[in-house]
Design a protein around this motif. Sequence first.
Motif, PDB file in Angstrom:
ATOM      1  N   GLU A  40       0.830  -1.195   0.000  1.00 40.21           N
ATOM      2  CA  GLU A  40       0.000   0.000   0.000  1.00 40.21           C
ATOM      3  C   GLU A  40       0.869   1.252   0.000  1.00 40.21           C
ATOM      4  OE1 GLU A  40      -3.545   2.387   0.226  1.00 40.21           O
ATOM      5  OE2 GLU A  40      -3.013   0.456  -0.605  1.00 40.21           O
ATOM      6  N   LYS A  41       1.951   1.230   0.758  1.00 38.61           N
ATOM      7  CA  LYS A  41       2.874   2.365   0.784  1.00 38.61           C
ATOM      8  C   LYS A  41       3.471   2.598  -0.602  1.00 38.61           C
ATOM      9  CE  LYS A  41       7.192   4.011   2.767  1.00 38.61           C
ATOM     10  NZ  LYS A  41       8.346   3.701   3.632  1.00 38.61           N
ATOM     11  N   ALA A  42       3.888   1.538  -1.257  1.00 38.37           N
ATOM     12  CA  ALA A  42       4.450   1.663  -2.601  1.00 38.37           C
ATOM     13  C   ALA A  42       3.424   2.235  -3.571  1.00 38.37           C
ATOM     14  CB  ALA A  42       4.957   0.304  -3.096  1.00 38.37           C
ATOM     15  N   VAL A  47       1.238   6.978  -6.607  1.00 34.88           N
ATOM     16  CA  VAL A  47       0.153   7.934  -6.846  1.00 34.88           C
ATOM     17  C   VAL A  47       0.626   9.347  -6.520  1.00 34.88           C
ATOM     18  CG1 VAL A  47      -2.111   8.691  -6.008  1.00 34.88           C
ATOM     19  CG2 VAL A  47      -1.726   6.278  -6.536  1.00 34.88           C
ATOM     20  N   ASN A  48       1.352   9.486  -5.423  1.00 30.75           N
ATOM     21  CA  ASN A  48       1.872  10.788  -5.026  1.00 30.75           C
ATOM     22  C   ASN A  48       2.813  11.342  -6.090  1.00 30.75           C
ATOM     23  OD1 ASN A  48       2.248  12.973  -3.210  1.00 30.75           O
ATOM     24  ND2 ASN A  48       4.165  12.064  -2.518  1.00 30.75           N
ATOM     25  N   ASP A  49       3.669  10.496  -6.612  1.00 28.60           N
ATOM     26  CA  ASP A  49       4.604  10.931  -7.643  1.00 28.60           C
ATOM     27  C   ASP A  49       3.857  11.339  -8.915  1.00 28.60           C
ATOM     28  OD1 ASP A  49       7.339  11.323  -8.506  1.00 28.60           O
ATOM     29  OD2 ASP A  49       6.990   9.619  -9.852  1.00 28.60           O
ATOM     30  N   GLN A  54       1.750  15.787 -12.394  1.00 28.22           N
ATOM     31  CA  GLN A  54       0.603  16.483 -12.992  1.00 28.22           C
ATOM     32  C   GLN A  54       0.516  17.924 -12.509  1.00 28.22           C
ATOM     33  OE1 GLN A  54      -2.719  13.997 -11.954  1.00 28.22           O
ATOM     34  NE2 GLN A  54      -2.419  12.599 -13.690  1.00 28.22           N
ATOM     35  N   VAL A  55       0.738  18.142 -11.223  1.00 24.07           N
ATOM     36  CA  VAL A  55       0.688  19.505 -10.680  1.00 24.07           C
ATOM     37  C   VAL A  55       1.809  20.346 -11.274  1.00 24.07           C
ATOM     38  CG1 VAL A  55       0.984  20.866  -8.567  1.00 24.07           C
ATOM     39  CG2 VAL A  55      -0.510  18.867  -8.559  1.00 24.07           C
ATOM     40  N   GLU A  56       2.987  19.779 -11.412  1.00 16.03           N
ATOM     41  CA  GLU A  56       4.101  20.517 -12.017  1.00 16.03           C
ATOM     42  C   GLU A  56       3.777  20.903 -13.457  1.00 16.03           C
ATOM     43  OE1 GLU A  56       7.481  17.957 -11.466  1.00 16.03           O
ATOM     44  OE2 GLU A  56       7.788  18.624  -9.393  1.00 16.03           O
ATOM     45  N   LYS A  57       3.146  20.001 -14.190  1.00 14.93           N
ATOM     46  CA  LYS A  57       2.749  20.312 -15.566  1.00 14.93           C
ATOM     47  C   LYS A  57       1.714  21.434 -15.593  1.00 14.93           C
ATOM     48  CE  LYS A  57       3.548  15.769 -17.654  1.00 14.93           C
ATOM     49  NZ  LYS A  57       2.898  14.594 -18.273  1.00 14.93           N
ATOM     50  N   MET A  58       0.761  21.383 -14.669  1.00 11.14           N
ATOM     51  CA  MET A  58      -0.260  22.436 -14.613  1.00 11.14           C
ATOM     52  C   MET A  58       0.366  23.785 -14.281  1.00 11.14           C
ATOM     53  SD  MET A  58      -3.304  20.249 -12.710  1.00 11.14           S
ATOM     54  CE  MET A  58      -3.943  21.653 -11.908  1.00 11.14           C
ATOM     55  N   ILE A  59       1.307  23.804 -13.362  1.00 12.85           N
ATOM     56  CA  ILE A  59       1.996  25.050 -13.012  1.00 12.85           C
ATOM     57  C   ILE A  59       2.756  25.585 -14.209  1.00 12.85           C
ATOM     58  CG2 ILE A  59       3.873  26.014 -11.610  1.00 12.85           C
ATOM     59  CD1 ILE A  59       2.903  24.134  -9.339  1.00 12.85           C
ATOM     60  N   GLN A  60       3.418  24.693 -14.920  1.00 14.50           N
ATOM     61  CA  GLN A  60       4.179  25.118 -16.103  1.00 14.50           C
ATOM     62  C   GLN A  60       3.238  25.691 -17.172  1.00 14.50           C
ATOM     63  OE1 GLN A  60       7.455  25.305 -16.151  1.00 14.50           O
ATOM     64  NE2 GLN A  60       7.252  26.352 -18.099  1.00 14.50           N
TER      65      GLN A  60
END
Length: 69
Positions: A40-42, A47-49, A54-60
């Motif tokens: 579950e941790k893996a 998912v976190n990565d 995705q967030v980095e792409k949206m910011i860009q």
Amino acid sequence: MTNQYFIALEQKIDQLLARCTQLELENQHLLATGLQARQEKARLLQVNDQTRVQVEKMIQRMKTLEQSS
């Protein structure tokens, strides 16, 4: 040594064997639970990565849109 001594000794041995069996089952359960927790941790790290990417792409994209305005 009396017969009563051996009966008591046999009962103690039976109790120890039962406790060993119980501890073996508990250990197996804990090992399985630990494995599930690691899996579950893996999954959550993955998912976190993905979310971070995705967030980095949206910011860009937002920066690009801001610069083009």
